[in-house]
Design an enzyme around this catalytic site. Sequence first.
Site, PDB file in Angstrom:
ATOM      1  N   SER A  27       0.825  -1.207   0.000  1.00 36.50           N
ATOM      2  CA  SER A  27       0.000   0.000   0.000  1.00 36.50           C
ATOM      3  C   SER A  27       0.859   1.258   0.000  1.00 36.50           C
ATOM      4  O   SER A  27       0.494   2.262  -0.610  1.00 36.50           O
ATOM      5  CB  SER A  27      -0.945  -0.001   1.199  1.00 36.50           C
ATOM      6  OG  SER A  27      -0.235  -0.019   2.411  1.00 36.50           O
ATOM      7  N   GLU A  28       2.014   1.221   0.693  1.00 34.97           N
ATOM      8  CA  GLU A  28       2.892   2.389   0.722  1.00 34.97           C
ATOM      9  C   GLU A  28       4.365   1.959   0.698  1.00 34.97           C
ATOM     10  O   GLU A  28       4.737   0.957   1.319  1.00 34.97           O
ATOM     11  CB  GLU A  28       2.684   3.216   2.001  1.00 34.97           C
ATOM     12  CG  GLU A  28       1.265   3.683   2.227  1.00 34.97           C
ATOM     13  CD  GLU A  28       0.847   4.847   1.366  1.00 34.97           C
ATOM     14  OE1 GLU A  28       1.729   5.432   0.695  1.00 34.97           O
ATOM     15  OE2 GLU A  28      -0.340   5.185   1.379  1.00 34.97           O
ATOM     16  N   THR A  29       5.166   2.738   0.006  1.00 31.98           N
ATOM     17  CA  THR A  29       6.617   2.650   0.100  1.00 31.98           C
ATOM     18  C   THR A  29       7.133   4.010   0.534  1.00 31.98           C
ATOM     19  O   THR A  29       6.797   5.038  -0.065  1.00 31.98           O
ATOM     20  CB  THR A  29       7.247   2.252  -1.242  1.00 31.98           C
ATOM     21  OG1 THR A  29       6.805   0.935  -1.592  1.00 31.98           O
ATOM     22  CG2 THR A  29       8.761   2.256  -1.155  1.00 31.98           C
TER      23      THR A  29
END
Length: 265
Positions: free
Chosen positions: A45-47
């Site tokens: 979902s996020e980096t």
Amino acid sequence: MIPIYTVDAFTSQAYSGNPAAVCILQSFPEEDTWLQSIAAEMNLSETAFLCATEKRGSYKLRWFTKQAEVELCGHATLASAHVLWETGAAYGLDKLHFHTLSGVLTARRLQDSIELNFPAEPPEPSSAPELLKQALGVEPVAVSRNRFDYIVEVASEQQVRELKPDFQLLKELPARGVLVTSRSDDPAYDITARCFFSPIGIDEDPVTGSAYCALAPYWRTKLGKSGMTAIQLSARTGVVKLQTVEDRVRIEGKAVIVIKGLLMH
């Protein structure tokens, strides 16, 4: 070669909570294409991308989903702070400063957890678009809106648990996402939530730190308490401790590194 980590945030157990990738850079590239490609490759979902400034304990921090850069992310910030402390990069420091699109955010190391200090994003009452009701398949108790998301209060924890949204309809909403919430039936928790971000390519986010920038002030008004504990009822459940102080929200959680690697290109 560039170090990269996968971290499970808002949990003390591996393979639960919300996974984020954390990539530590010497400097940011001139173009964002490479950053976006890495985020897509990590397929989380996020980096988070970190780069130290000249001042020790101070970092530039950016967050990318698989599709786009975002302005605020809690679990990837928690993951970033955890990596910096666990790897020794922030050895001897009790507080870190992150320079982001949402201003300066801080992380404070507690005895066995990390406390983030984020801006409150209190929602205002809003009409419920018919599309929103159709997508959720439930009649809201109340609907609010802030600059990021719709906040939908429903009547019971059971309704939160049993939601099966139409993600194709949610994609059409003019918002980052939808936060569905209720009071908790379990006395160990005050509130429950699930978070859906189909418009930015994340149908359901497991444990969403930035969501509580809206949910904490929302429930503070309703419950009459500034400190509370939330449980996010996604498949990968996580627990978030919250404290609202003026126009800030303190978000406390734990994290676990599950993968360490190197980017070869």
